[in-house]
Design a protein around this motif. Structure first.
Motif, short mmCIF file in Angstrom:
data_model
loop_
_atom_site.label_atom_id
_atom_site.label_comp_id
_atom_site.label_asym_id
_atom_site.label_seq_id
_atom_site.Cartn_x
_atom_site.Cartn_y
_atom_site.Cartn_z
N GLY A 76 0.81 -1.20 0.00
CA GLY A 76 0.00 0.00 0.00
C GLY A 76 0.85 1.25 0.00
N ARG A 77 1.97 1.21 0.72
CA ARG A 77 2.90 2.33 0.77
C ARG A 77 4.28 1.80 1.10
N THR A 78 5.28 2.39 0.51
CA THR A 78 6.66 2.07 0.83
C THR A 78 7.42 3.36 1.11
N ASP A 79 8.17 3.39 2.21
CA ASP A 79 9.02 4.52 2.56
C ASP A 79 10.43 4.00 2.84
N VAL A 80 11.41 4.80 2.47
CA VAL A 80 12.80 4.40 2.64
C VAL A 80 13.55 5.47 3.43
N VAL A 81 14.24 5.04 4.47
CA VAL A 81 15.10 5.90 5.28
C VAL A 81 16.54 5.50 5.02
N VAL A 82 17.40 6.49 4.78
CA VAL A 82 18.80 6.20 4.48
C VAL A 82 19.72 6.91 5.46
N ASP A 83 20.83 6.27 5.75
CA ASP A 83 21.87 6.85 6.60
C ASP A 83 22.94 7.38 5.66
N CYS A 84 22.83 8.66 5.32
CA CYS A 84 23.69 9.28 4.30
C CYS A 84 24.60 10.31 4.96
N PRO A 85 25.93 10.22 4.76
CA PRO A 85 26.84 11.13 5.45
C PRO A 85 26.88 12.54 4.84
N ARG A 86 26.46 12.68 3.59
CA ARG A 86 26.50 14.00 2.95
C ARG A 86 25.14 14.68 3.16
N LEU A 87 25.05 15.48 4.23
CA LEU A 87 23.79 16.14 4.57
C LEU A 87 24.05 17.54 5.07
N ALA A 88 23.03 18.38 4.96
CA ALA A 88 23.08 19.74 5.49
C ALA A 88 21.66 20.23 5.66
N PHE A 89 21.49 21.27 6.47
CA PHE A 89 20.19 21.92 6.63
C PHE A 89 20.22 23.28 5.95
N VAL A 90 19.15 23.59 5.22
CA VAL A 90 19.03 24.87 4.53
C VAL A 90 17.64 25.43 4.80
N GLY A 113 30.20 16.30 -8.10
CA GLY A 113 29.01 16.25 -8.94
C GLY A 113 28.28 14.93 -8.88
N THR A 114 28.74 14.02 -8.01
CA THR A 114 28.12 12.70 -7.95
C THR A 114 26.97 12.69 -6.95
N GLY A 115 26.15 11.68 -7.07
CA GLY A 115 25.08 11.49 -6.10
C GLY A 115 23.78 12.17 -6.51
N LYS A 116 22.69 11.67 -5.97
CA LYS A 116 21.36 12.23 -6.22
C LYS A 116 21.01 13.20 -5.10
N LEU A 117 20.64 14.42 -5.46
CA LEU A 117 20.29 15.44 -4.48
C LEU A 117 18.83 15.27 -4.07
N ILE A 118 18.61 15.11 -2.77
CA ILE A 118 17.26 14.89 -2.22
C ILE A 118 17.03 15.89 -1.10
N ALA A 119 15.83 16.48 -1.06
CA ALA A 119 15.48 17.44 -0.01
C ALA A 119 14.29 16.93 0.77
N LEU A 133 22.74 11.44 -2.01
CA LEU A 133 22.74 9.99 -1.85
C LEU A 133 23.49 9.34 -3.00
N ASP A 134 24.29 8.34 -2.67
CA ASP A 134 25.03 7.58 -3.68
C ASP A 134 24.10 7.24 -4.85
N ASN A 147 9.98 4.27 -7.13
CA ASN A 147 10.18 5.68 -6.75
C ASN A 147 9.50 6.06 -5.43
N PRO A 148 9.84 5.39 -4.35
CA PRO A 148 9.20 5.72 -3.06
C PRO A 148 9.79 7.01 -2.48
N PRO A 149 9.11 7.61 -1.50
CA PRO A 149 9.73 8.72 -0.77
C PRO A 149 11.01 8.23 -0.08
N VAL A 150 12.06 9.05 -0.14
CA VAL A 150 13.33 8.71 0.49
C VAL A 150 13.67 9.81 1.49
N TYR A 151 13.93 9.40 2.73
CA TYR A 151 14.20 10.34 3.80
C TYR A 151 15.58 10.06 4.41
#
Length: 279
Positions: A76-90, A113-119, A133-134, A147-151
């Motif tokens: 019904g729903r899929t959500d993904v949480v990742v432990d990503c070291p490249r993070l910042a708050f804006v 320039g690598t990785g997918k930018l997710i907000a 994210l890698d 294409n689930p939400p990625v947090y």
């Protein structure tokens, strides 16, 4: 846990449409939480350590998923949480503008320039957590789970703690514990002051980081509060140590809505359990 000992096969659940899947991905493991939307006491948890012989995290993740074919079903729903070291708050207005977001990312990670930018928006504090994210991991998640939400793993914590901190007249430190990390999120009347994850090997490490963050935030040891969540064994060890320095140290009340899924909720990663409460 060896994922070959307790595989999740497609027949483990009768009607996948009435179940929600939450995943947490780190460099070394995959955590799984499955919940029925129509049945109580339904929670299914798995912790799968990645194969250390895998050539990459994305390859190890792919092997773990395909070795547990239930994960490939249409939930019904899929959500993904990742432990990503490249993070910042804006500020959230930057995250809402793709050009500004790309410019901010290029300044935060120059020459990368690598990785997918997710907000991920943290609406109550007027900010967004952005991460890179890698690309292989991001692509695998998108293809495999439609294409689930990625947090980022800090996102549900920041969102949930923001509700717990409202109407405060002091500083609140929220400390979430696992066996090898401590997440610390600090709030004041002005909003979120800090959010970060620190790697730990001992309870003394968790004590050090908690007190260091408290000092940086201008924490009043007599009047301000530290709220603890996460691994119970670590909490029980850390609490008396913190109380030597801080007057108010207490466990965060576990969200009552979660109990209907079963007592196993207490053993799950806290960020996975509160994720459905943070929309």
């Amino acid at each position: 846990m060896d994922h070959n000992d307790n595989r999740l096969t497609k027949d483990a659940i009768k009607d996948h449409r009435f179940w929600n899947l939450s995943l947490k991905i780190s460099d070394s493991a995959l955590d799984i939480a499955l919940r029925s939307t129509v049945e109580d006491n339904s929670l299914i948890l798995r912790h799968i350590d990645f194969d250390s012989a895998a050539t990459s995290v994305s390859k190890a993740l792919e092997e773990a998923v395909y070795d547990n074919p239930l994960l490939l079903c249409d939930f019904g729903r899929t959500d993904v949480v990742v432990d990503c070291p490249r993070l910042a708050f804006v500020p959230d207005y930057i995250a809402g503008d793709s050009d500004r977001l790309e410019k901010a990312a290029s300044m935060l990670w120059p020459g990368d320039g690598t990785g997918k930018l997710i907000a991920n928006n943290i609406a109550r504090v007027g900010a967004a957590l952005i991460m890179k994210l890698d690309s292989d991991i991001a692509g695998l998640i998108a293809r495999t789970f439609n294409n689930p939400p990625v947090y980022h793993r800090l996102t549900p914590l920041c969102r949930y703690y923001s509700f717990q901190s409202r109407a405060v007249n002091n500083i609140k430190l929220f400390v979430n514990l696992s066996d090898d990390t401590v997440d610390i999120v600090a709030f004041s009347n002005d909003g979120m002051l800090l959010a970060n994850t620190f790697r730990t090997t001992t309870v003394a490490d968790a004590l050090y980081y908690s007190l260091a963050v408290a000092r940086i935030c201008g924490f009043d040891q007599l009047n301000d509060e530290i709220m603890l969540s996460g691994d119970r064994t670590t909490r029980d060890s850390l609490t008396p140590l913190l109380r030597q320095y801080v007057n108010y140290v207490m466990p965060l009340i576990f969200p009552s809505d979660v109990y209907r899924h079963g007592k196993e909720s207490l053993a799950a990663p806290f960020e996975l359990i509160i994720l459905p409460l943070c929309e």
